[in-house]
Design a protein around this motif. Structure first.
Motif, PDB file in Angstrom:
ATOM      1  N   GLY A   8      51.717 -19.663  66.288  1.00 18.37           N
ATOM      2  CA  GLY A   8      52.607 -20.694  66.223  1.00 18.37           C
ATOM      3  C   GLY A   8      52.976 -21.482  67.642  1.00 18.37           C
ATOM      4  O   GLY A   8      51.976 -21.229  68.489  1.00 18.37           O
TER       5      GLY A   8
ATOM      6  N   PRO B 298      56.862 -18.044  69.693  1.00 14.82           N
ATOM      7  CA  PRO B 298      57.148 -17.167  68.889  1.00 14.82           C
ATOM      8  C   PRO B 298      56.882 -15.559  69.389  1.00 14.82           C
ATOM      9  O   PRO B 298      56.414 -15.412  70.376  1.00 14.82           O
ATOM     10  CB  PRO B 298      55.867 -17.075  67.947  1.00 14.82           C
ATOM     11  CG  PRO B 298      55.373 -18.469  68.205  1.00 14.82           C
ATOM     12  CD  PRO B 298      55.783 -19.005  69.402  1.00 14.82           C
TER      13      PRO B 298
ATOM     14  N   SER C 125      55.203 -24.658  70.217  1.00 11.32           N
ATOM     15  CA  SER C 125      56.520 -25.393  70.577  1.00 11.32           C
ATOM     16  C   SER C 125      56.094 -26.469  71.461  1.00 11.32           C
ATOM     17  O   SER C 125      54.759 -26.746  71.455  1.00 11.32           O
ATOM     18  CB  SER C 125      57.157 -24.367  71.485  1.00 11.32           C
ATOM     19  OG  SER C 125      58.491 -24.727  71.848  1.00 11.32           O
TER      20      SER C 125
ATOM     21  N   ARG D 257      50.398 -23.945  72.199  1.00  6.68           N
ATOM     22  CA  ARG D 257      50.177 -23.055  71.142  1.00  6.68           C
ATOM     23  C   ARG D 257      50.082 -21.679  71.720  1.00  6.68           C
ATOM     24  O   ARG D 257      49.333 -21.233  72.652  1.00  6.68           O
ATOM     25  CB  ARG D 257      49.075 -23.481  70.322  1.00  6.68           C
ATOM     26  CG  ARG D 257      49.172 -24.614  69.415  1.00  6.68           C
ATOM     27  CD  ARG D 257      47.879 -25.073  68.660  1.00  6.68           C
ATOM     28  NE  ARG D 257      46.549 -24.633  69.278  1.00  6.68           N
ATOM     29  CZ  ARG D 257      45.792 -25.758  69.935  1.00  6.68           C
ATOM     30  NH1 ARG D 257      46.359 -26.872  70.181  1.00  6.68           N
ATOM     31  NH2 ARG D 257      44.841 -25.102  70.601  1.00  6.68           N
TER      32      ARG D 257
END
Length: 135
Positions: free
Chosen positions: A43, A57, A45, A28
């Motif tokens: 956001g 992001p 991944s 995060r």
């Protein structure tokens, strides 16, 4: 991608206990504009087969501090079974006194300046971790 008014961040994870990239770790990304500002969740991944997050992001303009939160507990629980098969006499949590994973998450906070790219690798093992500014 960084611009003259923003910074950019990338990361990857190497599991040094097995000498391989750590795949499937949730990451995060949060940012703030000033040390007294509130964190803004941007956001996240997950690491791919090479241990890299290729789609973090973008940072908003004015970002001065960034935090990467690595959810490593699920990774170690999954890989513990593989490691136990490979090292039957050396379980991953031996001598830790802990039930489960010793470091369930790793949070790395660092300062950024506009126009710079920051690659922050995480070197990870069941009982320790290290980070550095890469290139």
């Amino acid at each position: 991608m960084s611009t003259s008014t923003t910074a950019s961040v990338s990361t990857h994870i190497l599991d040094t206990s097995v000498g391989r990239p750590a795949e499937g770790v949730a990451v995060r990304l949060s940012a703030r504009a000033g040390r007294d500002a509130d964190w803004q969740a941007l956001g996240g991944s997950a690491t791919d087969g090479d241990g890299r997050c290729k789609d973090l992001p973008a940072l908003p303009e004015g970002t001065t501090h960034v935090r990467l939160d690595f959810a490593v507990e699920a990774y170690f629980e999954k890989s513990e079974k593989k490691q136990a098969d490979a090292q039957q006499d050396a379980p991953a949590n031996r001598d830790s006194g802990a039930a489960g994973v010793f470091f369930p998450e790793v949070a790395i906070t660092f300062a950024v300046v506009p126009g710079e790219h920051y690659h922050v690798p995480l070197l990870l093992n069941p009982f320790g971790y290290s980070v550095y500014r890469g290139s």
